[in-house]
Motif scaffolding. Sequence first.
Motif, PDB file in Angstrom:
ATOM      1  N   MET A 100       3.472   3.968  10.941  1.00 32.21           N
ATOM      2  CA  MET A 100       3.383   2.772  10.682  1.00 32.21           C
ATOM      3  C   MET A 100       2.419   1.881  10.808  1.00 32.21           C
ATOM      4  N   LEU A 101       0.869   1.944   9.680  1.00 31.04           N
ATOM      5  CA  LEU A 101       0.492   2.044   9.282  1.00 31.04           C
ATOM      6  C   LEU A 101      -0.088   0.554   9.710  1.00 31.04           C
ATOM      7  N   VAL A 102       0.256  -0.544   8.119  1.00 27.57           N
ATOM      8  CA  VAL A 102       1.012  -2.415   8.391  1.00 27.57           C
ATOM      9  C   VAL A 102       1.574  -2.475   7.819  1.00 27.57           C
ATOM     10  N   GLY A 103       2.077  -3.703   7.339  1.00 25.78           N
ATOM     11  CA  GLY A 103       3.509  -3.539   5.683  1.00 25.78           C
ATOM     12  C   GLY A 103       3.862  -5.368   5.798  1.00 25.78           C
ATOM     13  N   ASP A 104       3.746  -5.057   5.058  1.00 24.22           N
ATOM     14  CA  ASP A 104       4.508  -6.651   5.198  1.00 24.22           C
ATOM     15  C   ASP A 104       5.833  -6.801   3.048  1.00 24.22           C
ATOM     16  N   ASP A 105       6.577  -7.845   3.647  1.00 22.56           N
ATOM     17  CA  ASP A 105       7.249  -7.832   2.009  1.00 22.56           C
ATOM     18  C   ASP A 105       6.924  -8.958   1.321  1.00 22.56           C
ATOM     19  N   ARG A 106       6.787  -8.589   0.317  1.00 22.52           N
ATOM     20  CA  ARG A 106       6.544  -9.666  -0.898  1.00 22.52           C
ATOM     21  C   ARG A 106       7.775  -9.637  -2.154  1.00 22.52           C
ATOM     22  N   ASP A 107       7.977 -10.265  -2.611  1.00 20.69           N
ATOM     23  CA  ASP A 107       8.609  -9.923  -3.491  1.00 20.69           C
ATOM     24  C   ASP A 107       7.909  -9.924  -5.187  1.00 20.69           C
ATOM     25  N   GLY A 108       7.622  -9.155  -6.195  1.00 15.20           N
ATOM     26  CA  GLY A 108       6.961  -8.603  -7.328  1.00 15.20           C
ATOM     27  C   GLY A 108       6.345  -7.523  -7.846  1.00 15.20           C
ATOM     28  N   PRO A 109       5.878  -7.074  -8.231  1.00 20.47           N
ATOM     29  CA  PRO A 109       4.504  -5.620  -8.541  1.00 20.47           C
ATOM     30  C   PRO A 109       4.305  -5.100  -7.967  1.00 20.47           C
ATOM     31  N   LEU A 110       4.204  -3.731  -7.620  1.00 19.31           N
ATOM     32  CA  LEU A 110       3.850  -3.406  -6.112  1.00 19.31           C
ATOM     33  C   LEU A 110       3.290  -2.009  -6.610  1.00 19.31           C
ATOM     34  N   GLU A 111       1.585  -1.931  -7.075  1.00 21.78           N
ATOM     35  CA  GLU A 111       0.980  -1.737  -6.480  1.00 21.78           C
ATOM     36  C   GLU A 111      -0.534  -0.903  -6.062  1.00 21.78           C
ATOM     37  N   MET A 112      -0.355   0.475  -6.154  1.00 23.31           N
ATOM     38  CA  MET A 112      -1.016   1.458  -4.966  1.00 23.31           C
ATOM     39  C   MET A 112      -2.442   1.901  -5.889  1.00 23.31           C
ATOM     40  N   TRP A 113      -3.802   2.199  -5.348  1.00 20.82           N
ATOM     41  CA  TRP A 113      -4.849   3.028  -6.103  1.00 20.82           C
ATOM     42  C   TRP A 113      -5.591   3.680  -4.504  1.00 20.82           C
ATOM     43  N   SER A 114      -6.161   3.908  -5.397  1.00 24.79           N
ATOM     44  CA  SER A 114      -7.266   4.860  -4.222  1.00 24.79           C
ATOM     45  C   SER A 114      -8.817   4.154  -4.965  1.00 24.79           C
ATOM     46  N   TYR A 115      -9.562   3.945  -3.928  1.00 24.92           N
ATOM     47  CA  TYR A 115     -10.901   3.392  -3.342  1.00 24.92           C
ATOM     48  C   TYR A 115     -11.575   4.653  -3.407  1.00 24.92           C
ATOM     49  N   ARG A 116     -12.725   4.622  -3.735  1.00 28.20           N
ATOM     50  CA  ARG A 116     -14.252   5.222  -2.868  1.00 28.20           C
ATOM     51  C   ARG A 116     -15.718   4.628  -3.519  1.00 28.20           C
TER      52      ARG A 116
END
Length: 190
Positions: A100-116
């Motif tokens: 389990m790296l890190v997390g939190d609960d929020r209400d609404g859209p969730l997006e995942m991105w990759s960055y370099r």
Amino acid sequence: MSDLEQLTQALARNLKRWRAERAYTLDALAARSGVSRGMIIQIEQARTNPSVGTAVKLADALGVSITTLLDMDRGPEVRVMLPEQQVRMWSTEAGSASHMLVGDDRDGPLEMWSYRLAPGEGTESDPHPAGTFEMLHVTAGELTLVVEGERYAVPAGGAVAFEAAVPHGYHNEGAEPMEMTMAVSVPKAG
């Protein structure tokens, strides 16, 4: 106290808290989760450390993430989680593991991105709507995260979570490319 004992205590505390907040009786939570009333009592009294599957069933029934249910200590608005602070959920002798790296609960859209980011490059972000939360996992190089002018070094394998309704930026001040995965949670509009 061992890591396992701390995790067992955190789970007991958080399960009681979330069950009370939802106003669920033991029987109601047992019915919603498919976990026996007796097992829930043992978990809330920190007398047992349940399987990951049982913890996931309880989290789902409470409408929270497994991260929230297992969270040992919510910290400040910016949390840097070094590799040695991450919770190993399971592992095998052959080397398989889940962390389990890190997390939190929020209400609404969730997006995942990759960055370099190439060495010496960076990007700035204007404040997002109030309540927006970002989680980053650095997979190569070292990220320098700047939040409201304060700098946080996040090495490869590390993770960070922060409230993103303030000016922030991502920078690679190292000599090798920096790569990360980012999750962004935005609150519901209106």
